[in-house]
Design a protein around this motif. Structure first.
Motif, mmCIF file in Angstrom:
data_model
loop_
_atom_site.group_PDB
_atom_site.id
_atom_site.type_symbol
_atom_site.label_atom_id
_atom_site.label_comp_id
_atom_site.label_asym_id
_atom_site.label_seq_id
_atom_site.Cartn_x
_atom_site.Cartn_y
_atom_site.Cartn_z
ATOM 1 N N LEU A 1 0.859 -1.183 0.000
ATOM 2 C CA LEU A 1 0.000 0.000 0.000
ATOM 3 C C LEU A 1 0.895 1.233 0.000
ATOM 4 N N PRO A 2 1.233 1.756 -1.198
ATOM 5 C CA PRO A 2 2.114 2.924 -1.307
ATOM 6 C C PRO A 2 1.333 4.215 -1.081
ATOM 7 N N LEU A 3 1.731 4.967 -0.058
ATOM 8 C CA LEU A 3 0.954 6.117 0.394
ATOM 9 C C LEU A 3 1.605 7.440 0.025
ATOM 10 N N LEU A 4 0.773 8.357 -0.434
ATOM 11 C CA LEU A 4 1.196 9.747 -0.641
ATOM 12 C C LEU A 4 0.864 10.490 0.644
ATOM 13 N N ALA A 5 1.734 10.317 1.638
ATOM 14 C CA ALA A 5 1.482 10.857 2.972
ATOM 15 C C ALA A 5 2.814 10.976 3.709
ATOM 16 N N ASP A 6 2.768 11.631 4.866
ATOM 17 C CA ASP A 6 3.957 11.811 5.691
ATOM 18 C C ASP A 6 4.173 10.545 6.527
ATOM 19 N N VAL A 7 4.653 9.499 5.851
ATOM 20 C CA VAL A 7 4.929 8.224 6.507
ATOM 21 C C VAL A 7 6.323 7.758 6.088
ATOM 22 N N SER A 8 6.853 6.785 6.797
ATOM 23 C CA SER A 8 8.170 6.249 6.476
ATOM 24 C C SER A 8 8.097 5.305 5.287
ATOM 25 N N ARG A 9 9.279 4.973 4.757
ATOM 26 C CA ARG A 9 9.311 4.089 3.588
ATOM 27 C C ARG A 9 8.638 2.753 3.867
ATOM 28 N N LEU A 10 8.965 2.171 5.003
ATOM 29 C CA LEU A 10 8.261 0.978 5.464
ATOM 30 C C LEU A 10 7.752 1.307 6.856
ATOM 31 N N HIS A 11 6.488 1.648 6.933
ATOM 32 C CA HIS A 11 5.958 2.210 8.188
ATOM 33 C C HIS A 11 5.304 1.139 9.061
ATOM 34 N N ALA A 12 4.584 0.216 8.425
ATOM 35 C CA ALA A 12 3.848 -0.778 9.207
ATOM 36 C C ALA A 12 3.474 -1.949 8.312
ATOM 37 N N ALA A 13 2.967 -3.001 8.934
ATOM 38 C CA ALA A 13 2.478 -4.156 8.193
ATOM 39 C C ALA A 13 1.223 -4.679 8.870
ATOM 40 N N LEU A 14 0.333 -5.221 8.064
ATOM 41 C CA LEU A 14 -0.854 -5.906 8.569
ATOM 42 C C LEU A 14 -0.697 -7.391 8.284
ATOM 43 N N GLN A 15 -1.003 -8.203 9.261
ATOM 44 C CA GLN A 15 -0.839 -9.649 9.124
ATOM 45 C C GLN A 15 -2.177 -10.346 9.367
ATOM 46 N N ARG A 16 -2.529 -11.256 8.451
ATOM 47 C CA ARG A 16 -3.731 -12.077 8.630
ATOM 48 C C ARG A 16 -3.305 -13.502 8.962
ATOM 49 N N ASP A 17 -3.878 -14.058 10.028
ATOM 50 C CA ASP A 17 -3.629 -15.457 10.348
ATOM 51 C C ASP A 17 -4.935 -16.070 10.847
ATOM 52 N N ALA A 18 -4.857 -17.246 11.422
ATOM 53 C CA ALA A 18 -6.058 -17.952 11.858
ATOM 54 C C ALA A 18 -6.810 -17.200 12.964
ATOM 55 N N GLU A 19 -6.104 -16.344 13.691
ATOM 56 C CA GLU A 19 -6.729 -15.585 14.780
ATOM 57 C C GLU A 19 -7.356 -14.273 14.317
ATOM 58 N N GLY A 20 -7.042 -13.831 13.095
ATOM 59 C CA GLY A 20 -7.566 -12.569 12.602
ATOM 60 C C GLY A 20 -6.455 -11.680 12.072
ATOM 61 N N TYR A 21 -6.594 -10.368 12.274
ATOM 62 C CA TYR A 21 -5.628 -9.397 11.756
ATOM 63 C C TYR A 21 -4.882 -8.720 12.899
ATOM 64 N N SER A 22 -3.631 -8.398 12.637
ATOM 65 C CA SER A 22 -2.835 -7.657 13.616
ATOM 66 C C SER A 22 -2.001 -6.602 12.904
ATOM 67 N N LEU A 23 -1.667 -5.557 13.639
ATOM 68 C CA LEU A 23 -0.818 -4.478 13.137
ATOM 69 C C LEU A 23 0.557 -4.611 13.754
ATOM 70 N N GLU A 24 1.583 -4.491 12.931
ATOM 71 C CA GLU A 24 2.961 -4.403 13.397
ATOM 72 C C GLU A 24 3.520 -3.074 12.896
ATOM 73 N N ALA A 25 3.819 -2.172 13.809
ATOM 74 C CA ALA A 25 4.284 -0.828 13.440
ATOM 75 C C ALA A 25 5.795 -0.734 13.596
ATOM 76 N N PHE A 26 6.468 -0.241 12.561
ATOM 77 C CA PHE A 26 7.915 -0.015 12.600
ATOM 78 C C PHE A 26 8.241 1.434 12.929
ATOM 79 N N ARG A 27 7.280 2.315 12.720
ATOM 80 C CA ARG A 27 7.394 3.727 13.062
ATOM 81 C C ARG A 27 6.124 4.124 13.824
ATOM 82 N N ALA A 28 6.003 5.389 14.178
ATOM 83 C CA ALA A 28 4.905 5.843 15.034
ATOM 84 C C ALA A 28 3.536 5.470 14.452
ATOM 85 N N ALA A 29 2.715 4.840 15.278
ATOM 86 C CA ALA A 29 1.372 4.435 14.846
ATOM 87 C C ALA A 29 0.445 4.415 16.056
#
Length: 203
Positions: A45-73
């Motif tokens: 998801l490439p954003l035209l916004a004030d975010v870092s090059r790799l800012h965060a990731a969303l992960q889907r698994d058997a339990e649902g979705y989770s956010l992993e933030a590498f920068r402020a979130a």
């Protein structure tokens, strides 16, 4: 590698266009990265916004979705490095880039991300569909995409390395009449009643 496999493999991305409703970026992998549009390699998801090059990731698994933030979130206004997501959560990346996370159907692992802060993706869409196995297009609110006037749901699904759809009625694929089921191929328009939809492969 077959042509169909090439369509879904590697960095290929697809936009689902629904006439009168808009375009939706399809994210097929269980892990989706979010970051700045100028980053290389480009995030999912490439954003035209004030975010870092790799800012965060969303992960889907058997339990649902989770956010992993590498920068402020933040999730719902609270700072978060890791968080389990629930339908209706608001995710803020950096100072102001905000998404609404929705999982409208408990029986489907697919979810939707809407950009609600006025920022944009590099694609001409405001929403991303995090597609597991199926997407539901519905005339009401019980679907991943609301299509006003649609009398019955359209189910978009992944069939090995291709896309197809199910609908309880007539389907027209560029003049070829189908009933109940039809392929959804890049560059071909599918007509169901007054609803027209197509799939575009984007770089």
């Amino acid at each position: 590698m077959t042509h169909a496999t090439q369509q879904l493999a590697g960095p290929a991305r697809h936009v689902l266009w629904i006439d009168g409703v808009g375009g939706f970026l399809l994210c097929l992998a269980p892990r989706v990265t979010l970051g700045h549009a100028n980053a290389r390699p480009k995030p999912d998801l490439p954003l035209l916004a004030d975010v870092s090059r790799l800012h965060a990731a969303l992960q889907r698994d058997a339990e649902g979705y989770s956010l992993e933030a590498f920068r402020a979130a933040q999730v719902n206004g609270r700072e978060a490095e890791r968080a389990t997501l629930r339908s209706g959560d608001r995710i803020t990346l950096g100072p102001s880039c905000q998404f609404l996370f929705a999982q409208p159907l408990p029986v489907s692992a697919s979810a939707r991300l809407d950009l609600v802060s006025g920022h944009r993706l590099t694609y001409p869409v405001n929403s991303a569909l995090l597609m597991a196995d199926t997407l539901v297009l519905s005339g009401g609110t019980r679907g991943h995409v609301t299509v006003p006037g649609l009398p019955q749901p359209i189910i978009v699904f992944r069939q090995q390395e291709t896309f197809a759809l199910r609908y309880d009625g007539a389907i027209d694929v560029e003049g070829s009449a189908r009933n109940g089921r039809a392929p959804l191929e890049p560059g071909r328009t599918v007509q169901i009643g007054d609803v027209s939809l197509s799939l575009e492969r984007v770089s």
